[in-house]
Design a protein around this motif. Structure first.
Motif, mmCIF file in Angstrom:
data_model
loop_
_atom_site.group_PDB
_atom_site.id
_atom_site.type_symbol
_atom_site.label_atom_id
_atom_site.label_comp_id
_atom_site.label_asym_id
_atom_site.label_seq_id
_atom_site.Cartn_x
_atom_site.Cartn_y
_atom_site.Cartn_z
ATOM 1 N N LEU A 74 0.862 -1.186 0.000
ATOM 2 C CA LEU A 74 0.000 0.000 0.000
ATOM 3 C C LEU A 74 0.895 1.231 0.000
ATOM 4 C CD1 LEU A 74 -2.953 1.223 0.482
ATOM 5 C CD2 LEU A 74 -2.314 1.277 2.878
ATOM 6 N N ARG A 75 0.683 2.123 -0.953
ATOM 7 C CA ARG A 75 1.443 3.362 -0.971
ATOM 8 C C ARG A 75 0.573 4.511 -1.457
ATOM 9 N NH1 ARG A 75 4.333 1.538 1.902
ATOM 10 N NH2 ARG A 75 6.585 1.527 2.087
ATOM 11 N N ASP A 76 0.636 5.595 -0.727
ATOM 12 C CA ASP A 76 0.005 6.834 -1.145
ATOM 13 C C ASP A 76 -1.447 6.638 -1.597
ATOM 14 O OD1 ASP A 76 -0.068 9.548 -1.505
ATOM 15 O OD2 ASP A 76 0.623 9.445 -3.579
ATOM 16 N N GLY A 77 -2.175 5.877 -0.793
ATOM 17 C CA GLY A 77 -3.608 5.757 -1.057
ATOM 18 C C GLY A 77 -3.996 4.661 -2.024
ATOM 19 N N ARG A 78 -3.042 3.831 -2.434
ATOM 20 C CA ARG A 78 -3.384 2.771 -3.382
ATOM 21 C C ARG A 78 -2.709 1.461 -2.995
ATOM 22 N NH1 ARG A 78 -2.162 6.879 -8.035
ATOM 23 N NH2 ARG A 78 -4.249 7.513 -8.642
ATOM 24 N N GLN A 113 3.065 -5.258 2.565
ATOM 25 C CA GLN A 113 3.508 -4.010 3.194
ATOM 26 C C GLN A 113 2.306 -3.078 3.226
ATOM 27 O OE1 GLN A 113 6.877 -2.302 3.679
ATOM 28 N NE2 GLN A 113 7.704 -4.336 4.103
ATOM 29 N N ALA A 114 1.708 -2.964 4.398
ATOM 30 C CA ALA A 114 0.484 -2.166 4.522
ATOM 31 C C ALA A 114 0.791 -0.774 5.055
ATOM 32 C CB ALA A 114 -0.494 -2.872 5.452
ATOM 33 N N SER A 118 3.270 3.039 5.029
ATOM 34 C CA SER A 118 4.355 3.909 4.603
ATOM 35 C C SER A 118 4.589 4.958 5.684
ATOM 36 C CB SER A 118 4.020 4.570 3.267
ATOM 37 O OG SER A 118 2.742 5.168 3.329
ATOM 38 N N ARG A 168 -3.737 8.189 3.743
ATOM 39 C CA ARG A 168 -2.781 7.922 2.665
ATOM 40 C C ARG A 168 -1.367 7.734 3.176
ATOM 41 N NH1 ARG A 168 -4.130 11.802 -2.404
ATOM 42 N NH2 ARG A 168 -2.071 11.102 -2.989
ATOM 43 N N ARG A 210 -6.378 14.577 -6.329
ATOM 44 C CA ARG A 210 -5.856 13.775 -5.208
ATOM 45 C C ARG A 210 -4.706 14.492 -4.511
ATOM 46 N NH1 ARG A 210 -3.290 8.864 -5.839
ATOM 47 N NH2 ARG A 210 -4.190 8.012 -3.956
#
Lengths: 321, 308
Positions: free
Chosen positions: A180-184, B132-133, B135, B181, B248
């Motif tokens: 998951l990165r930057d909302g996706r 990987q959930a 960041s 996000r 976005r």
């Protein structure tokens, strides 16, 4: 007649209570829920299904050489897990946040996990919220959950995919991992037509299906040492021409270096400052990243991109002056 | 509505059974919410549970659980299963993903310590190599401190570095933690600002409780968002290439001219000039802050800091 829930719970209670391994005859006689007069084959199928349910719930059931069953208590029951107050609060906050997030793909399993741990967490009710994915979050979660299961069971998936240029084509992929990165959500897997690993945006998939043939047999073997994090890149790491960049975090920004580097490249202390050596593939995106994440970050090398940063800044100054 | 499968209902009961010790009283509604079930569905399952036990099924070998006036009540000791069952592999993977999303990597001591509660075959590092959930870039210790303080309504002293680079010491009353996000934020009453403020947790250099508590009610916990709210000032920005603009990337932005124009003019809400100035400057000469003057000046200042 007892229903399946009652029978499964009775079986769990019985196995947890038994001091010694128990045979099938005892199980059939003493666990309420197995129908009287049921033929042997039907009983065995029902018992196998019940064992699978208990294993899915965390019970470790072992059979000895004579076919008698026993719970491995050490492997089944929680060992002492002493969390500090702040750790318990962190687990509660992280869990509750994920459950509040429609884009979190693993909510049903997480709910059960938190229910099991609740006695160690119950004094903490932390107000939280989460929206990790912002585009069709529910659909992304559903597809990511499907893909995670296929990844874990090594089952091939097929889907229709619309790329960033708007072209749609069918794909057959061996899924290796998700991130998951930057909302996706993204899926990494081997495209069987191209015979190479590719990264797909989950939100761009349609008609996702998992190969249902031989459900208990894997379709492929994931490469040894596969690590999905090696496919996660920063915006300036997409492009054709690879080069090495060195960024300098000054003494005021150095504390943020490790976080911004996201485990990519290498960090080195230079007095009170930090140097970050990282692979890049797009000079323009690198310049943009440096400005967006400043202040206190500069391009040390390559020299021409440091110059590009200064030129870009002069152009911006000219427009806004 | 479709009935929940028996396997799922059994797993719910097995997940909570160790908590049903003699004397337990839990509101049915709370337990149902925790398990993702409706109160009536859970009441029915608890009724089934009260029929469960061990041969010879004498009263002390049954589970003595009842729902009375909306409360789940237990009147005697469990016949077995009085210890929590470890998390299965899939449950452990789910918890690891949730913790990862909050900034806890596989090698974090907290994740390691939870190994005592997970299936023995669970390998946090292996799970991290597949999913990987996260960041999140903040320190997990900062997150834990804020979580504890938020839950207990305790004041926290933080050192916060804003987008402009200035570091300020503040006392905050943390109201809610939230993620958007990949980034985590804490919405708090800031005593320095005398108003509610939202802080990115990865910009908090240090956080420590002061020992002071504060009053809070559920009314304080509004649905949080990192996106600027409607009460904020607007900056008007022109994008030379309309394709460079993505809604976005500019939360709350409103296009002023039509998309058929050669350039795109957009009104963008902003809380602080540093944030919007950096984002406009980062687009090089392809975006221009048209107004207000303080945003133009902030963009100029950012640019001059790099132009040497």
């Amino acid at each position: 007649m007892a229903d399946a829930v009652e029978r499964i719970v009775n079986l769990a209670l019985y196995l947890a209570h038994a001091k010694d391994p128990v045979g099938l005859e005892s199980l059939r006689r003493d666990v309420v829920g197995y129908p009287e007069g049921q033929d042997e084959a039907a009983f065995l199928r029902m018992f196998e299904r019940d064992k699978d349910e208990l294993r899915a719930a965390g019970f470790v059931i072992e059979a000895d050489e004579t076919g008698r069953y026993q719970l491995d208590a050490g492997a089944t029951f929680v060992a002492d897990v002493a969390l500090s107050a702040s750790e318990a609060a962190a687990v509660r906050a992280a869990g509750t946040a994920a459950l509040s997030d429609v884009s979190f793909p693993f909510a049903p399993e997480l709910r059960l996990a938190l229910a099991k741990l609740a006695s160690g967490l119950e004094s903490f009710d932390v107000p939280v919220a989460s929206r990790q994915a912002d585009e069709s979050p529910g659909e992304q979660a559903d597809d990511a959950a499907t893909l995670e299961l296929a990844t874990r069971n090594s089952k091939r998936v097929g889907f229709s995919y619309t790329n960033s240029l708007g072209r749609t084509a069918p794909h057959d992929v061996e899924p290796y991992g998700l991130f998951l990165r930057d909302g996706r959500w993204y899926m990494v897997g081997r495209d069987t037509d191209r015979d190479e690993p590719r990264t797909y945006t989950v939100a761009r998939m349609n008609e996702l299906i998992v190969n249902t043939a031989r459900p208990k047999s894997p379709d492929f073997t994931r490469p040894e040492n596969f690590d999905v994090s090696t496919f996660i890149r920063l915006p300036f790491q997409y492009g054709a021409h690879e080069f090495e960049a060195v960024l300098r975090f000054d003494e005021h920004a150095s504390w943020r270096a490790a976080g911004l580097a996201s485990d990519l490249g290498s960090l080195r202390d230079d007095g009170n400052e930090v140097l970050w050596t990282v692979t890049a593939r797009d000079a323009g995106s690198l310049v943009r990243w440096v400005i967006e994440n400043g202040p206190g970050i500069r391009i040390e090398s390559p020299g021409d991109i440091a110059t590009q940063l200064a030129d870009t800044a002069r152009e911006v100054a000219l427009i806004h002056g | 509505m479709a009935r929940t499968p028996a396997s799922e209902r059994a797993r719910r009961l097995l997940a909570i059974i160790a908590r049903l010790e003699s004397g337990t009283e839990i509101p049915l509604e709370n337990l149902a919410a925790e398990l993702g079930a409706s109160p009536s569905e859970l009441a029915s399952d608890l009724s089934t549970l009260s029929l469960c036990g061990i041969a010879p099924f004498t009263p002390d070998e049954m589970i003595d659980v009842f729902v009375v006036d909306g409360m789940v009540e237990v009147y005697s000791a469990l016949p077995s299963l009085d210890r929590p069952v470890r998390l299965s592999l899939t449950e452990a993977n789910a918890l690891a993903a949730a913790l990862q999303a909050a900034g806890y990597a596989a090698d974090d001591p907290l994740v390691q310590r939870l190994g005592g509660a997970t299936a023995r075959e669970f390998d946090a590092s292996e799970a991290e190599r597949m999913v990987q959930a996260a960041s999140a870039r903040h320190a997990s210790g900062t997150y834990a401190s804020l979580a504890a303080a938020t839950g207990a309504h305790r004041v926290v002293a933080i050192e916060y570095e804003g987008a402009g680079g200035a570091c300020t010491a503040r006392h905050i009353e943390p109201l809610v933690l939230f993620a958007e996000r990949g980034a985590w934020y804490v919405a708090a009453r800031c005593r320095l600002a005398g108003a509610e403020r939202t802080f990115r947790i990865d910009r908090i250099r240090s956080a420590r409780e002061t020992g002071e508590t504060f009053e809070s009610s559920s009314a304080d916990v509004v649905p949080p968002s990192a996106a600027p709210s409607g009460n904020l000032p607007l900056a008007r920005v022109r994008f030379d290439n309309p394709a460079d603009f993505s809604a976005r990337d500019w939360p709350g932005a409103c296009v002023v001219n039509g998309s058929t124009a050669d350039t795109l003019v957009v009104d963008i809400p902003f809380a602080g000039t540093d944030w919007i100035a950096r984002r406009v400057a980062a687009r090089g000469g392809t975006a221009e802050a048209l107004s207000p003057p303080e945003v133009r000046a902030a963009v100029l200042a950012v640019a001059e800091s790099y132009s040497g």
